[in-house]
Design an enzyme around this catalytic site. Structure first.
Site, PDB file in Angstrom:
ATOM      1  N   ASP A  94       0.980  -1.156   0.121  1.00  0.00           N
ATOM      2  CA  ASP A  94      -0.182  -0.029   0.103  1.00  0.00           C
ATOM      3  C   ASP A  94       0.941   1.253  -0.093  1.00  0.00           C
ATOM      4  O   ASP A  94       2.071   1.170  -0.064  1.00  0.00           O
ATOM      5  CB  ASP A  94      -1.087  -0.033   1.258  1.00  0.00           C
ATOM      6  N   ASP A 280      -8.151  -7.396   0.153  1.00  0.00           N
ATOM      7  CA  ASP A 280      -7.279  -7.374   1.305  1.00  0.00           C
ATOM      8  C   ASP A 280      -8.224  -7.109   2.465  1.00  0.00           C
ATOM      9  O   ASP A 280      -8.967  -6.221   2.603  1.00  0.00           O
ATOM     10  CB  ASP A 280      -6.033  -6.647   1.369  1.00  0.00           C
ATOM     11  N   CYS A 318     -14.581 -27.803   7.584  1.00  0.00           N
ATOM     12  CA  CYS A 318     -13.178 -27.046   7.326  1.00  0.00           C
ATOM     13  C   CYS A 318     -12.229 -28.377   7.190  1.00  0.00           C
ATOM     14  O   CYS A 318     -12.144 -29.167   8.334  1.00  0.00           O
ATOM     15  CB  CYS A 318     -12.675 -26.014   8.279  1.00  0.00           C
ATOM     16  N   CYS A 320      -8.887 -27.657   7.244  1.00  0.00           N
ATOM     17  CA  CYS A 320      -7.757 -27.119   7.477  1.00  0.00           C
ATOM     18  C   CYS A 320      -6.808 -27.723   8.708  1.00  0.00           C
ATOM     19  O   CYS A 320      -7.532 -28.684   9.426  1.00  0.00           O
ATOM     20  CB  CYS A 320      -7.543 -25.610   8.192  1.00  0.00           C
ATOM     21  N   CYS A 323      -8.671 -27.400  12.093  1.00  0.00           N
ATOM     22  CA  CYS A 323      -9.929 -28.220  12.188  1.00  0.00           C
ATOM     23  C   CYS A 323      -9.776 -29.677  12.314  1.00  0.00           C
ATOM     24  O   CYS A 323     -10.421 -30.662  12.740  1.00  0.00           O
ATOM     25  CB  CYS A 323     -10.946 -27.911  11.133  1.00  0.00           C
ATOM     26  N   HIS A 349      -6.651 -21.211  10.453  1.00  0.00           N
ATOM     27  CA  HIS A 349      -8.044 -21.618  10.300  1.00  0.00           C
ATOM     28  C   HIS A 349      -9.025 -20.454   9.260  1.00  0.00           C
ATOM     29  O   HIS A 349      -9.276 -20.544   8.439  1.00  0.00           O
ATOM     30  CB  HIS A 349      -9.034 -22.057  11.413  1.00  0.00           C
TER      31      HIS A 349
HETATM   32 ZN   LIG Z   1     -10.427 -24.794   9.751  1.00  0.00          ZN
END
Ligand SMILES: [Zn+2]
Length: 388
Positions: A94, A280, A318, A320, A323, A349
């Site tokens: 930025d 973003d 999820c 990930c 999780c 996560h």
């Molecule tokens: Zn997750």
């Protein structure tokens, strides 16, 4: 296009939504894309290896922070930001303007630029459109942003108009500087990335007519692409969606469009519907550190007493690492114990949730099913097991 290393190709459209590929000097980014915010050259709580594993295609770094510490000269001597921080994929920086307006002490604006005192040591600085361009040239990001004036919300139309006019004058100065730096060193400043692109920023407050004027005149200055700035600053979401929807048609369809600093998953999908390609936001990372998780069933606050003996994963839908491996009960314990791992696991996560949402958006556009994806996302997230 002034930069051969930078290009954009729309591969699919579905209504107003576009899927595409943005090519930069450090590789390709599939769009629509979400950029995790790596304020000081790092995303708080996670390593670059984590980000790569999550599939983050591009990182945003904050010029204000890196300019104050460790300094653009030092980073330039290390060969630029990519080498300094050890990130090989694309980086967007930025201009530093937003942080000056929100973090610095005693900020005053005049035609020359923004005068401020560092929030770290009180030292005095002047950030001009030229200086913001120089710093980003030294950092060598793949995408640099022009310095714009960040108008406080709410603002009357006269103030918004004056601010927009100043942003346009600053954009012209930033572009001239950037073009100069492409030809060689200017005032001792050497660009560390010959493939850097520069994006212009549309302003105009909450006034659609100003947004349209700003868009057309910014485009006339001839940047590699365009961003929509000054939204998500407190205006109602339907006002923001309307302004985005009125601005994107004024931007060149062949170039990427970046909505700065936004937002919730719902904001992202609504903005994609209006033709935005890049986002973003600090929401997924900041909220993670505060114990708030975005899940397929709404947001949850992991510190809540109701999760004390909850053996289930944070988000059953999820995949990930967090999780797959940990229970809500354990994550609550880590959070309440202020373990560093709490920030790491929660951030993994939340970023996975955002990046996965964007991946779902891209896939749905490719298969012509974006509208039903959007409706389903709203339905899931409005169910809100929200315990905030
Ligand atoms: Zn997750």
């Amino acid at each position: 296009m002034a930069v051969p290393q930078f290009s954009f190709r729309v591969t699919h459209t579905d209504g107003g939504a576009r899927r595409g590929v943005m090519t930069t000097a450090h590789g390709e980014v599939d769009t629509p894309a979400f950029m995790p915010v790596g304020t000081q050259g790092a995303v708080k709580g996670v390593t670059h290896r984590d980000l790569e594993a999550l599939g983050a295609g591009i990182l945003l770094c904050n010029t204000y922070h890196l300019y104050l510490r460790p300094g653009a000269d030092l980073i330039a001597r290390r060969g630029g930001l990519h080498r300094f921080i050890g990130w090989t994929r694309p980086i967007l920086t930025d201009s530093g303007g937003y942080q000056i307006f929100s973090l610095a002490a005693r900020c005053t604006i005049d035609e020359q630029g923004a005068r401020f005192q560092s929030h770290l040591d009180g030292s005095r600085h002047l950030l001009t459109p030229e200086k913001a361009t120089d710093i980003q040239a030294q950092l060598g990001s793949d995408v640099a942003m022009v310095l714009d004036e960040c108008l406080a919300h709410p603002a009357e139309i006269d103030a918004a108009n004056q601010s927009m006019e100043r942003t346009l004058r600053w954009a012209r100065r930033a572009r001239e500087r950037w073009l100069g730096l492409r030809d060689g060193p200017v005032d001792g400043v050497i660009a560390t990335n010959a493939g850097q692109a520069q994006f212009g920023i549309v302003q105009g407050g909450v006034f659609p007519e100003l947004r349209e004027v700003s868009a057309r005149r910014t485009v006339a200055l001839g940047f590699e692409a365009y961003a929509i700035g000054g939204l998500s600053v407190g205006e109602p979401v339907d006002v923001m969606y309307d302004l985005v929807g009125r601005t994107t048609p004024c931007l060149p369809p062949a170039l990427p469009r970046y909505l700065m600093g936004t937002g919730t998953p719902q904001d992202l999908v609504e903005s994609v519907a209006r033709g935005v390609d890049l986002f973003d936001c600090v929401l997924p990372t900041r909220n993670a550190r505060n114990g708030q998780l975005f899940t397929s069933q709404g947001r949850i606050n992991i510190g809540n007493a109701r999760y004390a003996e909850d053996d289930g994963p944070p988000d059953p839908a999820c995949a990930c690492y967090t999780c797959r491996t940990f229970s809500r009960a354990y994550l609550r314990h880590l959070f309440l114990s202020r373990e560093i791992n709490a920030a790491t696991l929660n951030t993994l996560h939340n970023l996975n949730f955002y990046l996965d949402t964007l991946s779902g958006i891209r896939e749905s556009i490719a298969f012509g099913r974006f509208e039903s994806f959007k409706v389903a996302l709203h339905r899931r997230l409005s169910r809100q097991s929200d315990d905030s």
